[in-house]
Design an enzyme around this catalytic site. Sequence first.
Site, PDB file in Angstrom:
ATOM      1  NE  ARG A  50     -90.751  -9.012  -9.021  1.00 59.45           N
ATOM      2  CZ  ARG A  50     -91.134  -9.318 -10.263  1.00 59.45           C
ATOM      3  NH1 ARG A  50     -92.154  -9.197 -10.184  1.00 59.45           N
ATOM      4  NH2 ARG A  50     -90.173 -10.551 -11.057  1.00 59.45           N
ATOM      5  CE1 TYR A 104    -100.216   9.378   6.622  1.00 57.05           C
ATOM      6  CE2 TYR A 104     -99.890   8.553   4.739  1.00 57.05           C
ATOM      7  CZ  TYR A 104     -99.288   8.652   5.689  1.00 57.05           C
ATOM      8  OH  TYR A 104     -98.385   8.576   5.320  1.00 57.05           O
ATOM      9  CG  ASP A 176    -107.236   3.524   4.727  1.00 56.17           C
ATOM     10  OD1 ASP A 176    -107.250   3.213   5.336  1.00 56.17           O
ATOM     11  OD2 ASP A 176    -105.734   4.453   3.854  1.00 56.17           O
TER      12      ASP A 176
HETATM   13  C1  PLP Z   1    -104.607   6.031   6.770  1.00 57.16           C
HETATM   14  C2  PLP Z   1    -104.075   5.538   6.253  1.00 57.16           C
HETATM   15  N1  PLP Z   1    -103.629   5.212   5.491  1.00 57.16           N
HETATM   16  C3  PLP Z   1    -102.925   4.429   5.081  1.00 57.16           C
HETATM   17  C4  PLP Z   1    -101.692   4.946   5.264  1.00 57.16           C
HETATM   18  C5  PLP Z   1    -100.101   4.564   4.648  1.00 57.16           C
HETATM   19  O1  PLP Z   1     -99.084   3.524   5.226  1.00 57.16           O
HETATM   20  P1  PLP Z   1     -98.440   3.434   5.165  1.00 57.16           P
HETATM   21  O2  PLP Z   1     -97.601   3.918   6.250  1.00 57.16           O
HETATM   22  O3  PLP Z   1     -98.207   1.064   6.476  1.00 57.16           O
HETATM   23  O4  PLP Z   1     -97.786   3.250   3.470  1.00 57.16           O
HETATM   24  C6  PLP Z   1    -101.703   6.042   6.657  1.00 57.16           C
HETATM   25  C7  PLP Z   1    -100.052   5.928   7.081  1.00 57.16           C
HETATM   26  O5  PLP Z   1    -100.682   6.312   8.699  1.00 57.16           O
HETATM   27  C8  PLP Z   1    -102.802   5.605   7.447  1.00 57.16           C
HETATM   28  O6  PLP Z   1    -102.462   6.189   8.160  1.00 57.16           O
END
Ligand code: PLP
Length: 385
Positions: A50, A104, A176
């Site tokens: 963990r 997202y 991201d």
């Molecule tokens: C750009 C982006 N960031 C984060 C995520 C979240 O990722 P996860 O589904 O692995 O939690 C996604 C999921 O589609 C995504 O497209």
Amino acid sequence: MNTAGLGMSTRAVHGPVVRRAPRSPITNPIFQSSTFLNQVGSTDEVLYTRYGNNPNQVEIAQRLAAMEGADSAIFLASGMGATALAHLAVLQPGDHLLATSWIYGGTRTLFSREFQRLGIDVTFVDPSTPREWRRRMRKSTRALFVETPTNPVARVLDLEPLANLCGVNGMTLIVDSTFASPVNFRPLEHGADIVIHSATKYLNGHSDVIAGAVVSSTDVIEEVRRLLKSWGQAIDPHAAWLVERGMKTLAVRMARHNSNALALAQAVSEHPKVGAVTYPGLETHPDHDLAREVLDGYGGIVGIQVRGGARAAGRVLRRLRLARHAPSLGGVETLVSEPRVTSHAGLSVKERRAQGVPDGFIRVSVGIEDVDDVIADFMRALSAS
Ligand SMILES: Cc1ncc(COP(=O)(O)O)c(C=O)c1O
């Protein structure tokens, strides 16, 4: 061994290059163990899965840090877990976050519902008016979050002015970078402080794991680890091992995603049933020039605007044979989805249109199949619909 100077494929295949004892296995074993023996009286770091310090977890973290050109990294059980803890590592109740509105849907929900509950205020900024970032800043603004290239229209944001704004105002720039992977773009080279990945996508690449990662300075990563111990989103050792196997081929997979997606984008642009195609490798894409400058590859996501709206798009989707209808991306197989009912379902029609996602928009995550087969699949489905 320091991996600086090694190529991206070499880093992807080897990760940290270390000397191994004779008769060691070439591939790392799976340490499917929750805990590890501790010497009585020892004050050494406790190994506990963990805590994110199981050898499988550490191996992939070092590999990703080497690929992003970072001091440190940590993997978590999902991309959402990574997004949540990366932000909580730098934000406190009472702080303000500036976030692009081109994100997202799951991230939007995290910010607008959960962060608000924690007393972290979030303002969404339309990045097409760059002046807005400064205008929306407050005394309490501590971080700025963007996604680039964006989901699903692959808009490419210029990080350098944002990094300058953050630098001057003591804010953290969080990016991201899921859609690019470190093969196509490395945000730290452009002034970002923290990089997030949904490793579920390209890093793993085989649609069989949910995982996430945060990449940053050692201080930030240790803060994420501290939070991980309490919030509990550790990645399972078997999932970490699968991510390691996936990452070894990341560079060659991305090269193929890049070339297949460009070929598909060019081919479907010619089809009379297609209104528009969004792909940063096309000259018609609004960020083509920036993409050519900052990306090492245009990526594997193609947006197709089918003439005739949602019903027409539905007909095309039903006629595809190779491309599968599923709401994820970044795997070896071509997947299609409609952001209208998946990632962008929480937005109004007007908001979706403003983001370039009208009804009839299909997102294609182009896989690594023979591209002629993928193109033929789409051309036939479009013609027959
Ligand atoms: C750009 C982006 N960031 C984060 C995520 C979240 O990722 P996860 O589904 O692995 O939690 C996604 C999921 O589609 C995504 O497209």
